[in-house]
Design a protein around this motif. Structure first.
Motif: not given
Length: 339
Positions: A281-289, A295-300, A321-327, A329-335
């Motif tokens: 979640a943190l890596m995606l939040a800080m790199n998605a933009n 970035a999404v593919c790399g973090v996944a 898989w649900l945990v990864i998906g939620v993480a 989604a949270c990263g995108l939301f936090l971004s």
């Protein structure tokens, strides 16, 4: 008490050779360097041509670096018994309660940390003190030692707890390394979400060993007689808090330690179960933009690779898989707050 003392003597004798080797490896090169290094040098000012004498750093940072390294090595040495079925069965069969067993192991670990550091530190200080033309303010070595030793005790306690959350030595090492930037990343995200995009958003004191590094740098400046040396209060707050939490949780959770967990998948909530989704979640939040789809593919992909290391297989149950998906989604939301 007599059983505890006998066990302590046994453990000290068992680890004596390791203590001698660690002390020699830390102290001998350090003392040799300080006995031969140039303590000051003269250079010409680029504009006026004036000759200026500058003091070289007293290399105290290497002593603090060695202290930090020992705080990562010692837990792996003293708690390795719980990572193998044979080792944990043998130790848990001793006529000692777990609390006393781990208390002795913790004492031995602290000895493996503090003795090499003390010999290295004071051996270096004595070497400089005996050299002619010493330009350093040697009085600062006393608070530097006690400050460093205190933070080292805290760092060992936190790493001891983190390492013992694993069921294999490899997982324990991964946990200790993974926690190094963990709190700094959380702090950096919070600060950036509040609009602070500067270097100071990455507060180094929030690294697990950051306070030790910052203390070493500041004490080196004082020893070189620099003026206006300022300490951050965080230097003396973050590591002690982590240390107290580490020692408290290490002994509080001992009743839940099971011998049959050795060599199995490390299922602790202080390990992969929490580290993977939070980091995702943190890596995606800080790199998605800035990184977009890449970035999404790399973090996944990173989350999946870490999950393979966690589960030791390429097939995961649907809930993971649900945990990864939620993480993700949270990263995108936090971004969004960093957009």
């Amino acid at each position: 008490m007599s059983r505890v003392l006998r066990f302590l003597r046994f453990e000290l004798k068992k680890n004596l050779w390791a203590l001698v080797v660690l002390t020699a490896v830390c102290a001998l090169p350090y003392i040799a360097e300080l006995s031969t290094m140039q303590m000051s040098y003269v250079y010409e000012h680029w504009e006026t041509g004036e000759k200026i004498t500058s003091i070289r750093a007293p290399q105290i940072g290497w002593a603090f670096f060695a202290l930090g390294a020992l705080c990562y090595l010692a837990p792996a040495l003293v708690y390795s018994f719980k990572m193998s079925k044979r080792g944990v069965d043998g130790y848990y069969a001793l006529p000692l309660k777990k609390q006393k067993l781990y208390f002795v192991k913790t004492l031995v670990g602290l000895i493996l940390v503090l003795v090499p550091f003390s010999v290295m530190f004071w051996g270096g200080a004595l070497t400089l003190l005996c050299r002619a033309g010493n330009p350093y303010a040697m009085g600062w070595y006393v608070p530097a030692y006690f400050g460093g030793a205190g933070l080292g005790v805290c760092l060992f306690g936190f790493n001891a707890f983190v390492y013992t959350r694993a069921n294999t030595a490899a997982d324990g090492f991964v946990f200790m390394v993974a926690y190094i930037p963990f709190f700094m990343m959380i702090y950096a995200y919070v600060m950036q979400s509040l609009g602070d995009m500067s270097y100071y958003a990455y507060e180094l004191d929030f690294l697990v060993f950051g306070g030790l590094s910052e203390l070493g740098n500041k004490m080196s400046d004082l020893i070189m007689q620099y003026e206006l040396v300022k300490f951050s209060p965080l230097t003396f707050v973050v590591m002690p808090v982590l240390g107290v939490a580490g020692y408290t949780l290490l002994f509080a959770l001992l009743p839940y330690e099971k011998a049959e967990s050795a060599e199995q998948v490390s299922e602790s909530w202080f390990g992969y179960k929490t580290l993977i989704p939070v980091y995702t979640a943190l890596m995606l939040a800080m790199n998605a933009n800035s990184g977009g789809l890449i970035a999404v593919c790399g973090v996944a992909v990173g989350a999946i690779v870490a999950s393979v290391a966690f589960r030791r297989k390429f097939r995961f149950e649907p809930k993971w898989w649900l945990v990864i998906g939620v993480a993700l989604a949270c990263g995108l939301f936090l971004s969004v707050s960093l957009a």
